[in-house]
Scaffold this motif. Structure first.
Motif, PDB file in Angstrom:
ATOM      1  N   GLY A   9      51.732  27.315  44.200  1.00 22.07           N
ATOM      2  CA  GLY A   9      50.359  26.970  44.540  1.00 22.07           C
ATOM      3  C   GLY A   9      49.290  27.904  44.024  1.00 22.07           C
ATOM      4  N   GLY A  10      48.067  27.677  44.561  1.00 24.27           N
ATOM      5  CA  GLY A  10      46.916  28.472  44.169  1.00 24.27           C
ATOM      6  C   GLY A  10      47.027  29.922  44.596  1.00 24.27           C
ATOM      7  N   ARG A  11      47.598  30.158  45.761  1.00 28.77           N
ATOM      8  CA  ARG A  11      47.815  31.526  46.228  1.00 28.77           C
ATOM      9  C   ARG A  11      48.688  32.287  45.231  1.00 28.77           C
ATOM     10  N   GLU A  12      49.748  31.642  44.749  1.00 26.08           N
ATOM     11  CA  GLU A  12      50.650  32.295  43.803  1.00 26.08           C
ATOM     12  C   GLU A  12      49.984  32.503  42.442  1.00 26.08           C
ATOM     13  N   HIS A  13      49.162  31.540  42.007  1.00 24.64           N
ATOM     14  CA  HIS A  13      48.429  31.713  40.755  1.00 24.64           C
ATOM     15  C   HIS A  13      47.507  32.926  40.848  1.00 24.64           C
ATOM     16  N   ALA A  14      46.843  33.092  42.008  1.00 24.80           N
ATOM     17  CA  ALA A  14      45.972  34.253  42.207  1.00 24.80           C
ATOM     18  C   ALA A  14      46.776  35.546  42.169  1.00 24.80           C
ATOM     19  N   LEU A  15      47.947  35.560  42.803  1.00 28.23           N
ATOM     20  CA  LEU A  15      48.801  36.747  42.789  1.00 28.23           C
ATOM     21  C   LEU A  15      49.251  37.085  41.369  1.00 28.23           C
ATOM     22  N   VAL A  16      49.687  36.062  40.630  1.00 27.72           N
ATOM     23  CA  VAL A  16      50.120  36.273  39.246  1.00 27.72           C
ATOM     24  C   VAL A  16      48.982  36.853  38.419  1.00 27.72           C
ATOM     25  N   ARG A  17      47.818  36.286  38.572  1.00 25.19           N
ATOM     26  CA  ARG A  17      46.669  36.720  37.781  1.00 25.19           C
ATOM     27  C   ARG A  17      46.325  38.189  38.049  1.00 25.19           C
ATOM     28  N   VAL A  18      46.343  38.583  39.314  1.00 22.89           N
ATOM     29  CA  VAL A  18      46.019  39.965  39.660  1.00 22.89           C
ATOM     30  C   VAL A  18      47.127  40.907  39.210  1.00 22.89           C
ATOM     31  N   LEU A  19      48.379  40.507  39.359  1.00 18.51           N
ATOM     32  CA  LEU A  19      49.490  41.364  38.935  1.00 18.51           C
ATOM     33  C   LEU A  19      49.474  41.612  37.431  1.00 18.51           C
ATOM     34  N   GLY A 283      47.150  33.663  53.036  1.00 17.41           N
ATOM     35  CA  GLY A 283      46.553  32.353  53.267  1.00 17.41           C
ATOM     36  C   GLY A 283      46.000  31.769  51.991  1.00 17.41           C
ATOM     37  N   ASP A 284      45.877  30.474  51.977  1.00 18.87           N
ATOM     38  CA  ASP A 284      45.370  29.747  50.813  1.00 18.87           C
ATOM     39  C   ASP A 284      44.294  28.786  51.324  1.00 18.87           C
ATOM     40  N   PRO A 285      43.045  28.903  50.891  1.00 10.93           N
ATOM     41  CA  PRO A 285      42.547  29.545  49.666  1.00 10.93           C
ATOM     42  C   PRO A 285      41.882  30.904  49.854  1.00 10.93           C
ATOM     43  N   GLU A 286      42.031  31.548  51.023  1.00  8.28           N
ATOM     44  CA  GLU A 286      41.402  32.856  51.193  1.00  8.28           C
ATOM     45  C   GLU A 286      41.900  33.867  50.162  1.00  8.28           C
ATOM     46  N   THR A 287      43.187  33.795  49.817  1.00 10.95           N
ATOM     47  CA  THR A 287      43.747  34.742  48.848  1.00 10.95           C
ATOM     48  C   THR A 287      42.980  34.701  47.531  1.00 10.95           C
ATOM     49  N   GLN A 288      42.607  33.502  47.107  1.00 13.69           N
ATOM     50  CA  GLN A 288      41.903  33.366  45.838  1.00 13.69           C
ATOM     51  C   GLN A 288      40.575  34.119  45.855  1.00 13.69           C
ATOM     52  N   ALA A 289      39.859  34.047  46.974  1.00 18.49           N
ATOM     53  CA  ALA A 289      38.581  34.747  47.077  1.00 18.49           C
ATOM     54  C   ALA A 289      38.773  36.243  47.277  1.00 18.49           C
ATOM     55  N   VAL A 290      39.699  36.630  48.144  1.00 20.30           N
ATOM     56  CA  VAL A 290      39.890  38.038  48.468  1.00 20.30           C
ATOM     57  C   VAL A 290      40.399  38.822  47.265  1.00 20.30           C
ATOM     58  N   LEU A 291      41.415  38.305  46.581  1.00 21.18           N
ATOM     59  CA  LEU A 291      41.987  39.048  45.455  1.00 21.18           C
ATOM     60  C   LEU A 291      41.033  39.132  44.276  1.00 21.18           C
ATOM     61  N   ALA A 292      40.074  38.222  44.192  1.00 23.08           N
ATOM     62  CA  ALA A 292      39.081  38.298  43.117  1.00 23.08           C
ATOM     63  C   ALA A 292      38.222  39.545  43.253  1.00 23.08           C
ATOM     64  N   ARG A 293      38.196  40.143  44.444  1.00 24.42           N
ATOM     65  CA  ARG A 293      37.368  41.323  44.697  1.00 24.42           C
ATOM     66  C   ARG A 293      38.172  42.629  44.733  1.00 24.42           C
ATOM     67  N   LEU A 294      39.495  42.526  44.675  1.00 17.77           N
ATOM     68  CA  LEU A 294      40.343  43.713  44.779  1.00 17.77           C
ATOM     69  C   LEU A 294      40.296  44.542  43.499  1.00 17.77           C
ATOM     70  N   ARG A 295      40.141  45.853  43.644  1.00 16.72           N
ATOM     71  CA  ARG A 295      40.118  46.745  42.489  1.00 16.72           C
ATOM     72  C   ARG A 295      41.375  47.625  42.412  1.00 16.72           C
ATOM     73  N   THR A 296      42.055  47.843  43.505  1.00 11.15           N
ATOM     74  CA  THR A 296      43.298  48.614  43.489  1.00 11.15           C
ATOM     75  C   THR A 296      44.402  47.795  42.824  1.00 11.15           C
TER      76      THR A 296
END
Length: 439
Positions: A9-19, A283-296
């Motif tokens: 899903g979208g949560r996993e796409h966000a995780l992949v993108r950040v990783l 959570g999905d779609p909160e992960t997409q918004a939250v990880l977009a702001r993560l810098r660590t």
């Protein structure tokens, strides 16, 4: 390290993108993935709910870390099998995942840990459900006790509708949790845990109802935004002290340590902060918004959690920019989604500055990206303030076409207008940022 992300899903796409942005991550794989993930990392079409299959894949790839996204693999014991094989995994055991898989179990844990939550009764028959509805009164809150992909809750003034939902759960051998209604705005806070220590992410707010104005049936989530400038000062510290750490301690005391992310669904009521529910994953779609702001860099943090070393990480670093995620859903979602429609405009939207297009229910057919689920994708907009982030998200969404597709037009609108306020608390712009935030 080499990381395997489990989920479609979208949560996993966000995780992949950040990783992929982590300098300590040399390779990312996804299983089974979706069309968006397949465009940027190798994907593997396997049954993500089969512990033996996932473990075999992780071994074959030589994975240094496995990150489990959805709830179903956790409830199936995928994390247990990986740990038994000596493979570091970010995700709770089947026993610990009961915090999400059973709302009745979560209530028991909260009671033992002294966590503030709604009063509730468990019902397995219509007569018990009727008694609980009489006890708490309207608005009625009826929750499927098991996993329901975020769609197992009915909140209604209609007693007949409430009973009908309970009866539908009983008909398939389930039970329901009926509880008092909690007033006030809702907040989602993800808290990472290594089984002993906890580390919070930035809070977000999501939108469960399908239609504008918070109307229509509940969904898995139609949008989210972060940070929450209206949230009371000290909210994150309060949730860590009164909710997350006591629950993690209680799970360790029970011999089922929770390793992964504890999703704390909260209501900021007139009587204080109360837990609505726990999830055992992002959570999905909160992960997409939250990880977009993560810098660590995220990879090392998740590995530290998986290996019991989270105490070494004092805080995470966040951008002060705002992020707004808007979900595009298929026609007739959430009842019986229409799938297979071609999705156009993805490249145009993805080329926009400060816009991310994160796939959820997508696939490739005859070389074209098509819808393959209820929630199809999320468009995330970034901006120096909530207004500009919201404008970017909807600019991106305007370029994407899916016949019969639907999305809400009011994501973060009330917050932008200053209409969201915790009960009895003035707004506090610093509240959304845990320690370590940066401009």
């Amino acid at each position: 390290m080499k990381v395997l992300v489990i989920g479609p899903g979208g949560r996993e796409h966000a995780l992949v993108r950040v990783l992929l942005t982590d300098p300590f991550v040399r390779e990312v794989h996804a299983a089974p993935g979706n069309a968006g993930m397949a465009a940027i990392v190798p994907t593997h079409d396997v049954d993500a709910n089969d512990p033996l299959v996932v473990t075999a894949l992780a071994r074959r790839l030589g994975s240094d870390l496995v990150v489990i996204g959805p709830e179903a693999p956790l409830a199936a014991g995928v994390a247990d099998a990986l740990r038994d094989a000596g493979i570091p995994v970010f995700g709770p055991s089947r026993a610990a995942a009961q915090l999400e898989a059973s709302k009745a179990f979560a209530k028991q844990v909260m009671a033992s840990a002294g966590v503030p939550t709604a009063m509730a009764m468990v019902a397995t028959t219509i007569s018990q459900a009727e008694e609980a509805l009489r006890t708490f009164g309207a608005p009625y809150v009826v929750k499927d006790d098991g996993l329901a992909a975020g769609k197992g809750v009915v909140v209604t003034e209609d007693r007949v509708e409430a009973l009908a939902h309970a009866e539908a759960c009983f008909a398939v051998g389930g039970s329901v949790v009926i509880e008092e209604y909690l007033d006030g705005p809702e907040v989602s806070l993800f808290v990472l845990s290594d089984g002993q220590h906890v580390l919070p992410l930035a809070p977000a707010q999501d939108f469960k109802r399908i239609s504008d104005g918070d109307t229509g049936p509940n969904t898995g989530g139609m949008g989210a935004y972060s940070p929450l400038d209206w949230a009371p000062a000290g909210l994150v510290d309060e949730v860590i002290d009164r909710v997350a750490q006591p629950v993690i301690d209680e799970m360790a005391h029970r011999g089922t340590p929770f390793i992964g992310v504890l999703y704390c669904g909260l209501a900021l009521t007139s009587r204080g902060t109360r837990v609505i529910e726990f999830n055992a994953r992002f959570g999905d779609p909160e992960t997409q918004a939250v990880l977009a702001r993560l810098r660590t860099p995220l990879g090392g943090v998740l590995l530290a959690a998986a290996q019991g070393g989270l105490e070494k990480i004092q805080s995470l670093t966040w951008s002060r920019r705002s992020a707004v995620a808007v979900v595009l859903a298929s026609e007739n979602y959430p009842e019986a989604p229409v799938t297979g429609g071609r999705i156009r405009g993805l490249k145009k939207a993805g080329r926009l500055e400060d816009v991310q297009v994160l796939h959820a229910g997508t696939a490739v057919a005859d070389g074209k990206v098509v819808s393959a689920g209820g929630r199809v994708l999320a468009v995330v907009g970034l901006g120096d303030d909530l207004e500009s982030a919201r404008r970017k998200a909807y600019e991106g969404m305007s370029l994407i076409e899916l016949e019969g597709g639907q999305f809400r037009t009011d994501i973060a609108l009330r917050a932008l207008r200053g209409e969201v306020r915790a009960a009895g608390a003035p707004p506090a712009s610093a509240a959304a940022f845990p320690q370590g935030a940066e401009a």
